[in-house]
Motif scaffolding. Sequence first.
Motif, PDB file in Angstrom:
ATOM      1  N   ILE A 154       0.831  -1.209   0.000  1.00  0.00           N
ATOM      2  CA  ILE A 154       0.000   0.000   0.000  1.00  0.00           C
ATOM      3  C   ILE A 154       0.865   1.258   0.000  1.00  0.00           C
ATOM      4  CG2 ILE A 154      -1.660   1.359   1.340  1.00  0.00           C
ATOM      5  CD1 ILE A 154      -2.860  -1.297   2.300  1.00  0.00           C
ATOM      6  N   LEU A 155       1.869   1.301   0.863  1.00  0.00           N
ATOM      7  CA  LEU A 155       2.708   2.496   0.965  1.00  0.00           C
ATOM      8  C   LEU A 155       3.476   2.763  -0.334  1.00  0.00           C
ATOM      9  CD1 LEU A 155       4.164   2.203   4.595  1.00  0.00           C
ATOM     10  CD2 LEU A 155       2.370   3.742   3.777  1.00  0.00           C
ATOM     11  N   LEU A 156       4.050   1.716  -0.902  1.00  0.00           N
ATOM     12  CA  LEU A 156       4.800   1.886  -2.148  1.00  0.00           C
ATOM     13  C   LEU A 156       3.882   2.300  -3.295  1.00  0.00           C
ATOM     14  CD1 LEU A 156       7.270  -1.155  -2.041  1.00  0.00           C
ATOM     15  CD2 LEU A 156       7.823   1.271  -1.733  1.00  0.00           C
ATOM     16  N   THR A 157       2.703   1.696  -3.341  1.00  0.00           N
ATOM     17  CA  THR A 157       1.770   2.014  -4.424  1.00  0.00           C
ATOM     18  C   THR A 157       1.276   3.448  -4.322  1.00  0.00           C
ATOM     19  OG1 THR A 157       1.048  -0.299  -4.579  1.00  0.00           O
ATOM     20  CG2 THR A 157      -0.413   1.380  -5.515  1.00  0.00           C
ATOM     21  N   VAL A 158       0.877   3.863  -3.131  1.00  0.00           N
ATOM     22  CA  VAL A 158       0.405   5.238  -2.943  1.00  0.00           C
ATOM     23  C   VAL A 158       1.516   6.232  -3.297  1.00  0.00           C
ATOM     24  CG1 VAL A 158      -0.330   6.941  -1.247  1.00  0.00           C
ATOM     25  CG2 VAL A 158      -1.340   4.647  -1.232  1.00  0.00           C
ATOM     26  N   THR A 159       2.726   5.967  -2.833  1.00  0.00           N
ATOM     27  CA  THR A 159       3.854   6.866  -3.115  1.00  0.00           C
ATOM     28  C   THR A 159       4.132   6.961  -4.596  1.00  0.00           C
ATOM     29  OG1 THR A 159       4.867   6.327  -0.976  1.00  0.00           O
ATOM     30  CG2 THR A 159       6.291   7.312  -2.641  1.00  0.00           C
ATOM     31  N   LEU A 160       4.177   5.805  -5.266  1.00  0.00           N
ATOM     32  CA  LEU A 160       4.468   5.789  -6.702  1.00  0.00           C
ATOM     33  C   LEU A 160       3.360   6.461  -7.501  1.00  0.00           C
ATOM     34  CD1 LEU A 160       6.317   4.854  -9.001  1.00  0.00           C
ATOM     35  CD2 LEU A 160       5.081   2.663  -8.993  1.00  0.00           C
ATOM     36  N   VAL A 161       2.113   6.170  -7.156  1.00  0.00           N
ATOM     37  CA  VAL A 161       0.978   6.739  -7.901  1.00  0.00           C
ATOM     38  C   VAL A 161       0.933   8.257  -7.744  1.00  0.00           C
ATOM     39  CG1 VAL A 161      -1.543   6.891  -7.974  1.00  0.00           C
ATOM     40  CG2 VAL A 161      -0.424   4.654  -7.880  1.00  0.00           C
ATOM     41  N   VAL A 162       1.100   8.747  -6.519  1.00  0.00           N
ATOM     42  CA  VAL A 162       1.078  10.195  -6.287  1.00  0.00           C
ATOM     43  C   VAL A 162       2.210  10.879  -7.044  1.00  0.00           C
ATOM     44  CG1 VAL A 162       1.380  11.995  -4.544  1.00  0.00           C
ATOM     45  CG2 VAL A 162      -0.105  10.038  -4.069  1.00  0.00           C
ATOM     46  N   ALA A 163       3.398  10.281  -6.995  1.00  0.00           N
ATOM     47  CA  ALA A 163       4.552  10.885  -7.668  1.00  0.00           C
ATOM     48  C   ALA A 163       4.359  10.925  -9.178  1.00  0.00           C
ATOM     49  CB  ALA A 163       5.823  10.114  -7.308  1.00  0.00           C
ATOM     50  N   VAL A 164       3.970   9.810  -9.762  1.00  0.00           N
ATOM     51  CA  VAL A 164       3.811   9.753 -11.218  1.00  0.00           C
ATOM     52  C   VAL A 164       2.635  10.610 -11.667  1.00  0.00           C
ATOM     53  CG1 VAL A 164       3.310   8.242 -13.182  1.00  0.00           C
ATOM     54  CG2 VAL A 164       4.922   7.499 -11.402  1.00  0.00           C
ATOM     55  N   HIS A 165       1.555  10.582 -10.917  1.00  0.00           N
ATOM     56  CA  HIS A 165       0.398  11.382 -11.301  1.00  0.00           C
ATOM     57  C   HIS A 165       0.727  12.876 -11.305  1.00  0.00           C
ATOM     58  CE1 HIS A 165      -3.736  12.737 -11.693  1.00  0.00           C
ATOM     59  NE2 HIS A 165      -3.604  13.450 -10.592  1.00  0.00           N
ATOM     60  N   ASN A 166       1.431  13.333 -10.271  1.00  0.00           N
ATOM     61  CA  ASN A 166       1.740  14.761 -10.162  1.00  0.00           C
ATOM     62  C   ASN A 166       2.872  15.196 -11.081  1.00  0.00           C
ATOM     63  OD1 ASN A 166      -0.197  15.619  -8.182  1.00  0.00           O
ATOM     64  ND2 ASN A 166       0.993  14.575  -6.621  1.00  0.00           N
ATOM     65  N   TRP A 167       3.935  14.415 -11.139  1.00  0.00           N
ATOM     66  CA  TRP A 167       5.141  14.842 -11.845  1.00  0.00           C
ATOM     67  C   TRP A 167       5.165  14.446 -13.321  1.00  0.00           C
ATOM     68  CZ3 TRP A 167       8.718  12.728  -7.409  1.00  0.00           C
ATOM     69  CH2 TRP A 167       8.551  13.532  -6.284  1.00  0.00           C
ATOM     70  N   VAL A 168       4.342  13.460 -13.684  1.00  0.00           N
ATOM     71  CA  VAL A 168       4.327  13.025 -15.087  1.00  0.00           C
ATOM     72  C   VAL A 168       2.957  13.277 -15.713  1.00  0.00           C
ATOM     73  CG1 VAL A 168       4.668  11.102 -16.689  1.00  0.00           C
ATOM     74  CG2 VAL A 168       6.095  11.282 -14.626  1.00  0.00           C
TER      75      VAL A 168
END
Length: 358
Positions: free
Chosen positions: A326-340
């Motif tokens: 959960i933690l890795l998925t939330v972190t990755l999704v937030v980062a990619v959604h915002n920065w990419v």
Amino acid sequence: MLQSILNSKSGFNNSLHGFRGIAALMVYLGHSVNGYREHLCSGCSAAPVMEQFYFLGAYGVEVFFFLSGYVIFSASLKVDSKNFITHRFWRIYPVFLLFTILFFVLNHFLQKWPEKDSLMALLANITFIDRFVDTKPLSPNAWSITFEVWYYIMTFTLLRPLIVRKHYILSFLALGLWCYFIVKFPITLYYILGVLINIGLRKYQSRLSYMPDFAANIIQWLALGLVIWLAFVDDYTYKWHVLVESPEIWLLMLALTTFMAFLFHPASIIARWLCAAPLMSLGTVSYTLYLAHPYSYLVARMLSQKLVEAGMDFSLVTVIYIVTNILLTVTLVVAVHNWVEKACYKKGTGKDIYTPSV
């Protein structure tokens, strides 16, 4: 008749946006549970139930296709060629390209799938022609993105000449390509059902609203229950020889279509629930979640396997797997959604990604 449909208006339903988030969550949870079953708990007594939960989660892909049919049909009627291509490109391609290249680079060094380690495979994938040259998709879940892109192209190419009343040859070409996809890939029927629901609601939504509130909600709940049950019992294969002998697949399609239609009833309880703020947010990041989660899940799974091999208590490993995933998925999704996803869309279109108000 056709022109009246093309000229009519149909607003975007926020409940569909929330349901898109549910579909992405279904796929994520399905993959996570199935990965746990296959690699950590294959001998568990609950393994058969976990496998069926995976079937239900995997059905989120069909839901995506259905929703896309509804949404892209509307978009094809509203905008010109330049806006349609620009907005779809910047909405889809940057995140897709990111994870496709990431998979290619990782696989090149790890050689997990050596048959995919070729520049031709990469070229076929990033140009969305992998389905035509019999090349396997690279990044996990990317196979459905190829379908989506071609559905978008074919929908717009079929409809646009009918709106501007010229270049009809493009419509005939698109119609021929649609026939190819329906024959070759029957899962395309879900996208077409989404289009048909859009067309039907443009003509008959007012009649739907005449149905008593109680009856409408009962029908929708029954349809949802049938969808869950049928999707839970099997991982369906969409081949015509299978469809001919599998009435349950047609019943599943009918149940999903019924459920979707009643989201537009003004008294739909489920539609109101789907418009809740958390589901609206989930719908906004659903595309990134869909493509990103296989990577975060893989890290969590590999870590958990190492802990099992080291002799750690299995119950504790399970907790670590869930929390880490959960933690890795939330972190990755937030980062990619915002920065990419958001950043590229803003740069390419000058607009923000659609975020519905609640």
